[in-house]
Design a protein around this motif. Structure first.
Motif, mmCIF file in Angstrom:
data_model
loop_
_atom_site.group_PDB
_atom_site.id
_atom_site.type_symbol
_atom_site.label_atom_id
_atom_site.label_comp_id
_atom_site.label_asym_id
_atom_site.label_seq_id
_atom_site.Cartn_x
_atom_site.Cartn_y
_atom_site.Cartn_z
ATOM 1 N N LEU A 5 -3.457 3.000 -5.994
ATOM 2 C CA LEU A 5 -3.975 3.743 -7.147
ATOM 3 C C LEU A 5 -2.850 4.286 -8.015
ATOM 4 O O LEU A 5 -2.991 4.396 -9.235
ATOM 5 C CB LEU A 5 -4.869 4.903 -6.692
ATOM 6 N N LEU A 6 -1.723 4.630 -7.400
ATOM 7 C CA LEU A 6 -0.568 5.149 -8.134
ATOM 8 C C LEU A 6 0.302 4.044 -8.723
ATOM 9 O O LEU A 6 1.301 4.316 -9.374
ATOM 10 C CB LEU A 6 0.280 6.034 -7.213
ATOM 11 N N GLY A 7 -0.059 2.795 -8.453
ATOM 12 C CA GLY A 7 0.666 1.674 -9.033
ATOM 13 C C GLY A 7 1.703 1.026 -8.145
ATOM 14 O O GLY A 7 2.446 0.154 -8.598
ATOM 15 N N TYR A 8 1.785 1.410 -6.888
ATOM 16 C CA TYR A 8 2.751 0.806 -5.975
ATOM 17 C C TYR A 8 2.245 -0.555 -5.489
ATOM 18 O O TYR A 8 1.058 -0.725 -5.211
ATOM 19 C CB TYR A 8 3.005 1.699 -4.758
ATOM 20 N N ALA A 9 3.151 -1.506 -5.374
ATOM 21 C CA ALA A 9 2.842 -2.830 -4.844
ATOM 22 C C ALA A 9 3.183 -2.863 -3.357
ATOM 23 O O ALA A 9 3.784 -1.933 -2.823
ATOM 24 C CB ALA A 9 3.638 -3.887 -5.594
ATOM 25 N N HIS A 10 2.817 -3.951 -2.685
ATOM 26 C CA HIS A 10 3.161 -4.099 -1.276
ATOM 27 C C HIS A 10 4.675 -4.127 -1.106
ATOM 28 O O HIS A 10 5.414 -4.560 -1.993
ATOM 29 C CB HIS A 10 2.545 -5.370 -0.690
ATOM 30 N N ALA A 11 5.147 -3.633 0.030
ATOM 31 C CA ALA A 11 6.579 -3.543 0.327
ATOM 32 C C ALA A 11 6.844 -4.141 1.698
ATOM 33 O O ALA A 11 5.927 -4.411 2.468
ATOM 34 C CB ALA A 11 7.022 -2.081 0.287
ATOM 35 N N ARG B 62 -9.694 -0.881 0.667
ATOM 36 C CA ARG B 62 -9.586 -1.643 -0.577
ATOM 37 C C ARG B 62 -9.772 -0.676 -1.735
ATOM 38 O O ARG B 62 -10.562 0.262 -1.650
ATOM 39 C CB ARG B 62 -10.662 -2.721 -0.609
ATOM 40 N N VAL B 63 -9.063 -0.924 -2.825
ATOM 41 C CA VAL B 63 -9.234 -0.157 -4.054
ATOM 42 C C VAL B 63 -9.919 -1.052 -5.067
ATOM 43 O O VAL B 63 -9.511 -2.195 -5.274
ATOM 44 C CB VAL B 63 -7.874 0.327 -4.611
ATOM 45 N N ALA B 64 -10.959 -0.527 -5.684
ATOM 46 C CA ALA B 64 -11.652 -1.256 -6.750
ATOM 47 C C ALA B 64 -12.181 -0.242 -7.753
ATOM 48 O O ALA B 64 -12.880 0.707 -7.377
ATOM 49 C CB ALA B 64 -12.795 -2.087 -6.177
ATOM 50 N N GLY B 65 -11.819 -0.431 -9.002
ATOM 51 C CA GLY B 65 -12.317 0.440 -10.053
ATOM 52 C C GLY B 65 -11.988 1.907 -9.869
ATOM 53 O O GLY B 65 -12.787 2.765 -10.180
ATOM 54 N N GLY B 66 -10.823 2.205 -9.325
ATOM 55 C CA GLY B 66 -10.417 3.591 -9.132
ATOM 56 C C GLY B 66 -11.048 4.265 -7.925
ATOM 57 O O GLY B 66 -10.912 5.459 -7.735
ATOM 58 N N ASP C 110 -4.739 3.960 12.268
ATOM 59 C CA ASP C 110 -4.434 5.285 11.743
ATOM 60 C C ASP C 110 -5.024 5.422 10.344
ATOM 61 O O ASP C 110 -4.565 4.785 9.400
ATOM 62 C CB ASP C 110 -2.922 5.487 11.724
ATOM 63 N N LEU C 111 -6.052 6.261 10.215
ATOM 64 C CA LEU C 111 -6.718 6.449 8.928
ATOM 65 C C LEU C 111 -5.771 7.013 7.883
ATOM 66 O O LEU C 111 -5.817 6.644 6.710
ATOM 67 C CB LEU C 111 -7.949 7.339 9.089
ATOM 68 N N GLN C 112 -4.861 7.892 8.276
ATOM 69 C CA GLN C 112 -3.896 8.453 7.329
ATOM 70 C C GLN C 112 -3.069 7.352 6.687
ATOM 71 O O GLN C 112 -2.858 7.348 5.473
ATOM 72 C CB GLN C 112 -2.981 9.456 8.028
ATOM 73 N N THR C 113 -2.601 6.400 7.479
ATOM 74 C CA THR C 113 -1.801 5.297 6.945
ATOM 75 C C THR C 113 -2.597 4.502 5.926
ATOM 76 O O THR C 113 -2.105 4.185 4.836
ATOM 77 C CB THR C 113 -1.325 4.374 8.080
ATOM 78 N N VAL C 114 -3.843 4.189 6.252
ATOM 79 C CA VAL C 114 -4.672 3.385 5.350
ATOM 80 C C VAL C 114 -4.961 4.154 4.059
ATOM 81 O O VAL C 114 -4.876 3.597 2.962
ATOM 82 C CB VAL C 114 -5.966 2.939 6.057
ATOM 83 N N LEU C 115 -5.255 5.438 4.170
ATOM 84 C CA LEU C 115 -5.505 6.242 2.968
ATOM 85 C C LEU C 115 -4.254 6.333 2.097
ATOM 86 O O LEU C 115 -4.330 6.172 0.868
ATOM 87 C CB LEU C 115 -5.997 7.632 3.344
ATOM 88 N N PHE C 116 -3.090 6.590 2.707
ATOM 89 C CA PHE C 116 -1.853 6.645 1.932
ATOM 90 C C PHE C 116 -1.572 5.300 1.268
ATOM 91 O O PHE C 116 -1.109 5.235 0.131
ATOM 92 C CB PHE C 116 -0.670 7.064 2.800
ATOM 93 N N HIS C 117 -1.838 4.201 1.977
ATOM 94 C CA HIS C 117 -1.621 2.862 1.425
ATOM 95 C C HIS C 117 -2.498 2.654 0.183
ATOM 96 O O HIS C 117 -2.009 2.226 -0.867
ATOM 97 C CB HIS C 117 -1.939 1.805 2.491
ATOM 98 N N GLU C 118 -3.770 2.961 0.307
ATOM 99 C CA GLU C 118 -4.685 2.757 -0.811
ATOM 100 C C GLU C 118 -4.386 3.725 -1.958
ATOM 101 O O GLU C 118 -4.482 3.352 -3.127
ATOM 102 C CB GLU C 118 -6.137 2.869 -0.357
ATOM 103 N N LEU C 119 -3.988 4.958 -1.652
ATOM 104 C CA LEU C 119 -3.556 5.890 -2.702
ATOM 105 C C LEU C 119 -2.318 5.336 -3.420
ATOM 106 O O LEU C 119 -2.183 5.485 -4.636
ATOM 107 C CB LEU C 119 -3.250 7.265 -2.112
#
Length: 130
Positions: free
Chosen positions: A73-79, A11-15, A61-70
């Motif tokens: 942060l970069l402004g991408y919405a769900h796809a 989850r992303v919250a407050g940067g 896969d932690l990489q997938t989750v980190l890339f998703h949350e990043l």
């Protein structure tokens, strides 16, 4: 790393990116390099499947989750597909459809990396965190 409620993996919250401590009970999988896919096989342009019996099989896969949350942060919405999908199954690696802009030098050692970061202040006006 925190204990997120329910089946939330990140989850992303407050940067800040918060990652579930135990991957909702399934456990995390992480390879040594973002460019390595040794325990996965190709499924589509934006997804890989863990090899049966591999360390990635049955884990998130932690990489997938980190890339998703990043991505958030970069402004991408769900796809509909790729790393910005709103769901993830264990044993799946999703890939971003945006350019990651990094290259890996297979000849680079940890000592070379340490030397780079130790000497970077000598070559720039960057200030270290204190």
């Amino acid at each position: 790393m925190v204990d997120l409620e329910g089946d939330a993996l990140g989850r992303v919250a407050g940067g800040t990116i918060y990652i579930n401590v135990d991957a909702a009970g399934y456990g995390w999988y992480l390879e040594g390099s973002p460019a390595a896919d040794f325990n996965f096989v190709y499924d589509s342009d934006l997804s890989l499947i863990a090899l049966p019996g591999s360390d990635a099989d049955g884990r998130f896969d932690l990489q997938t989750v980190l890339f998703h949350e990043l991505g958030h942060l970069l402004g991408y919405a769900h796809a509909e597909d790729g790393v910005m999908q709103d769901t993830l199954a264990p044993g799946i690696r999703l890939l971003p459809d945006w350019e990651l802009n990094f290259e890996f030098d297979p000849g680079l050692s940890l000592e070379d990396t340490d030397d780079f970061f130790l000497d970077i202040q000598d070559e720039t006006e960057l200030m270290p965190f204190k």
